[in-house]
Design a protein around this motif. Structure first.
Motif, short mmCIF file in Angstrom:
data_model
loop_
_atom_site.label_atom_id
_atom_site.label_comp_id
_atom_site.label_asym_id
_atom_site.label_seq_id
_atom_site.Cartn_x
_atom_site.Cartn_y
_atom_site.Cartn_z
N TYR A 1 1.53 16.82 -18.22
CA TYR A 1 2.84 17.13 -18.45
C TYR A 1 2.03 18.39 -18.16
N ALA A 2 2.76 19.08 -17.95
CA ALA A 2 3.23 20.86 -17.13
C ALA A 2 3.43 22.15 -18.25
N LEU A 3 2.38 22.61 -18.32
CA LEU A 3 2.52 24.16 -19.48
C LEU A 3 2.98 24.94 -18.49
N GLU A 4 4.36 26.08 -18.19
CA GLU A 4 4.30 26.66 -17.24
C GLU A 4 4.56 28.28 -18.36
N ILE A 5 3.63 29.18 -17.68
CA ILE A 5 4.04 30.45 -18.39
C ILE A 5 3.96 31.46 -17.26
N PHE A 6 5.93 32.07 -17.23
CA PHE A 6 6.37 32.94 -16.39
C PHE A 6 5.22 34.50 -16.49
N PRO B 1 1.28 22.56 -27.81
CA PRO B 1 1.80 21.69 -28.96
C PRO B 1 0.99 19.79 -29.31
N GLN B 2 1.68 19.31 -30.02
CA GLN B 2 0.90 18.10 -30.45
C GLN B 2 0.75 17.17 -29.19
N ALA B 3 1.88 17.03 -28.50
CA ALA B 3 1.79 16.17 -26.90
C ALA B 3 0.76 17.29 -26.09
N LEU B 4 0.07 17.71 -26.04
CA LEU B 4 -0.41 18.18 -25.25
C LEU B 4 -2.05 18.55 -25.68
N ALA B 5 -2.38 19.14 -27.16
CA ALA B 5 -3.75 19.27 -27.99
C ALA B 5 -5.13 18.32 -27.50
N THR B 6 -4.14 16.86 -27.64
CA THR B 6 -5.53 16.00 -27.50
C THR B 6 -5.39 15.06 -25.65
N LEU B 7 -5.04 16.00 -24.24
CA LEU B 7 -5.12 15.79 -23.44
C LEU B 7 -6.17 16.68 -23.03
N LYS B 8 -6.98 16.49 -21.84
CA LYS B 8 -7.65 18.07 -21.16
C LYS B 8 -7.14 18.75 -20.00
N THR B 9 -7.39 19.75 -19.48
CA THR B 9 -6.35 20.15 -18.83
C THR B 9 -7.05 19.63 -17.04
N SER B 10 -6.51 19.41 -15.95
CA SER B 10 -6.78 18.85 -14.87
C SER B 10 -6.37 19.86 -13.53
N GLY B 11 -6.56 21.18 -14.30
CA GLY B 11 -6.35 22.75 -13.10
C GLY B 11 -4.72 23.43 -13.54
N ALA B 12 -5.25 24.76 -13.11
CA ALA B 12 -4.22 25.42 -13.31
C ALA B 12 -4.10 26.62 -12.24
N GLU B 13 -2.83 26.97 -11.32
CA GLU B 13 -2.42 27.09 -9.69
C GLU B 13 -1.07 28.42 -10.83
N MET B 14 -0.83 28.91 -9.55
CA MET B 14 0.28 30.34 -10.11
C MET B 14 0.62 29.51 -8.59
N ASP B 15 2.55 29.63 -8.73
CA ASP B 15 3.41 28.99 -8.06
C ASP B 15 4.60 29.65 -8.54
N GLY B 16 3.96 31.21 -7.02
CA GLY B 16 4.77 31.66 -7.66
C GLY B 16 5.17 33.33 -7.86
N ASP B 17 5.73 33.37 -9.40
CA ASP B 17 5.53 34.04 -11.05
C ASP B 17 5.49 33.25 -11.69
N VAL B 18 4.68 31.79 -11.35
CA VAL B 18 4.47 31.29 -13.18
C VAL B 18 3.01 30.45 -12.70
N LEU B 19 2.94 30.60 -13.62
CA LEU B 19 1.46 29.88 -14.25
C LEU B 19 1.60 28.41 -14.81
N ARG B 20 0.36 27.63 -13.52
CA ARG B 20 1.54 26.24 -13.63
C ARG B 20 0.08 25.53 -14.24
N ILE B 21 -0.13 24.73 -15.38
CA ILE B 21 -1.82 24.31 -16.06
C ILE B 21 -1.23 22.84 -16.23
N ARG B 22 -1.47 22.18 -16.04
CA ARG B 22 -1.72 20.85 -15.43
C ARG B 22 -2.71 19.46 -16.94
N PHE B 23 -2.00 19.18 -17.84
CA PHE B 23 -2.68 18.80 -19.04
C PHE B 23 -2.32 16.76 -18.75
N VAL B 24 -3.69 16.12 -18.57
CA VAL B 24 -3.45 14.36 -18.55
C VAL B 24 -4.70 14.18 -19.45
#
Length: 396
Positions: free
Chosen positions: A330-335, A367-390
């Motif tokens: 999953y990817a959590l995107e924050i503006f 959310p529960q779907a992300l809580a059990t996963l680990k982060t695999s990096g984060a980057e800014m894509d324009g004005d959006v911070l994208r945090i990856r979970f695997v």
């Protein structure tokens, strides 16, 4: 109830814009309250009427109020205040000093939130407009539900259980030695009940169909920069901005050479405001030729800002958080508009991810779907911070 927060750097004219927005809403038939939570109140001066802690009618459909921290504290925190005063007096402080020190730092912001929650819960008004403190203080106010929840979950509830259990055993020994009693369950419950109100309000503040912020700025470099930072921080806290009000623009009819430099600079900065805050709508308000006091003047300002529009509408629905399913997770995107990747720090701990920008930090409960996963990096894509979970790799 529609909730509109007016904020901006100190001195940009946010109180005048809050008053003008409130007056226009009242003209359209909405029961409207303009509430000042700024410790340095000027709303009464803007309306040119006396205002106090409780709403006072200004004109048809329009009420105004200025938050009195001491009065709000007594209504919501009286038993805690009296206990803290007792403790301080037992430690040798005189009555007046103990009373003053019982008012904890940051009370203005906290009780401002509680007052907003009360009005929202009672539902007496159709529109509530908050003339908030300058941006730094306003941002601290908006972060309270998140920060308060973190402390309550980790420290306060465990401490309360221990304190309530030990009180019957320790009180006979503690009282004679210390000169004051240990807190009982009733007193210990007050802060948690207080926090629960703020937590419920936090859900209202992050609902962009109910609550939006209107940032008031001026066409000046320092003011624009602070407004841009505020926009990013508001997004970090999950609060949507639906409009920018560019105030005090020198009109074309001013031709005095003395203002030539300012007019040229303003022309440049006006373009930057439209470009940097896009796609948010920008309302430009000319520098008025006199002091903005009284309903007649405020009515003219409201026409300059809104014309025949309905100010209670949500001008732009800004989505600050989104979770997308992607390959392998999953990817959590924050503006986060206008934020450089080098200024963002991300750290996951348990069921939370901590996002830090400068001296502002948000602890986001996942959310529960992300809580059990680990982060695999984060980057800014324009004005959006994208945090990856695997999923974590399982041992073979």
């Amino acid at each position: 109830m529609r909730l509109i927060l007016m904020t901006g750097k100190g001195g940009v004219g946010k109180t005048s814009m809050a008053a003008a927005t409130g007056l226009r809403c009242a003209e359209l038939g909405y029961k409207t309250l303009v509430l000042s939570t700024d410790p340095a109140h000027s709303l009464a001066d803007s309306f040119a009427v006396g205002l106090g802690h409780e709403p006072r009618k200004v004109c048809e459909n329009l009420w105004g109020a200025e938050l009195d921290v001491l009065e709000e504290l007594e209504q919501n925190w009286g038993s805690v205040k009296r206990y803290i005063t007792e403790v301080l007096q037992a430690r040798g402080l005189e009555g007046v000093q103990a009373e003053e020190l019982a008012i904890l730092p940051g009370s203005d912001e906290i009780f401002g939130l509680v007052r907003v929650f009360r009005h929202h819960k009672e539902g007496q008004f159709d529109v509530l407009i908050i003339d908030s403190a300058p941006t730094g203080t306003a941002l601290r106010l908006l972060s309270i539900p998140e920060v308060g929840g973190w402390y309550m979950r980790r420290f306060y509830k465990p401490f309360e259980k221990v304190a309530v259990t030990l009180r019957p055993l320790m009180e006979p020994i503690f009282r004679p030695l210390a000169g004051f009693s240990l807190p009982d369950k009733e007193m210990m419950d007050v802060p948690f009940e207080f926090y629960e109100k703020i937590e419920r309000l936090g859900e209202v503040l992050t609902d962009n169909t109910i609550t939006t912020v209107r940032l008031v700025t001026n066409p000046e470099r320092m003011v624009i920069n602070e407004s841009l930072r505020a926009h990013a921080y508001l997004s970090l806290y999950g609060v949507s901005t639906d409009m920018i009000i560019a105030n005090r623009i020198i009109p074309d009819e001013v031709t005095d050479p003395y203002f030539q430099y300012w007019k040229e600079n303003q022309q440049l900065y006006r373009g930057e405001i439209h470009e940097n805050f896009s796609p948010l709508p920008v309302k430009e308000v000319p520098l008025y030729s006199r002091e903005i006091c009284g309903l007649e003047t405020i009515e003219k300002i409201s026409r300059m800002v809104y014309g025949d529009e309905d100010p209670s509408q949500v001008y732009y629905k800004e989505s600050t958080f989104r979770v997308n399913q992607v390959k392998n997770g999953y990817a959590l995107e924050i503006f986060l508009p206008g934020v450089e990747q080098s200024k963002v720090q991300v750290n996951k701990k348990g069921d939370e991810v901590n996002v830090t920008i400068g001296n502002h930090r948000r602890n986001i409960v996942l959310p529960q779907a992300l809580a059990t996963l680990k982060t695999s990096g984060a980057e800014m894509d324009g004005d959006v911070l994208r945090i990856r979970f695997v999923e974590e790799a399982r041992p073979q």
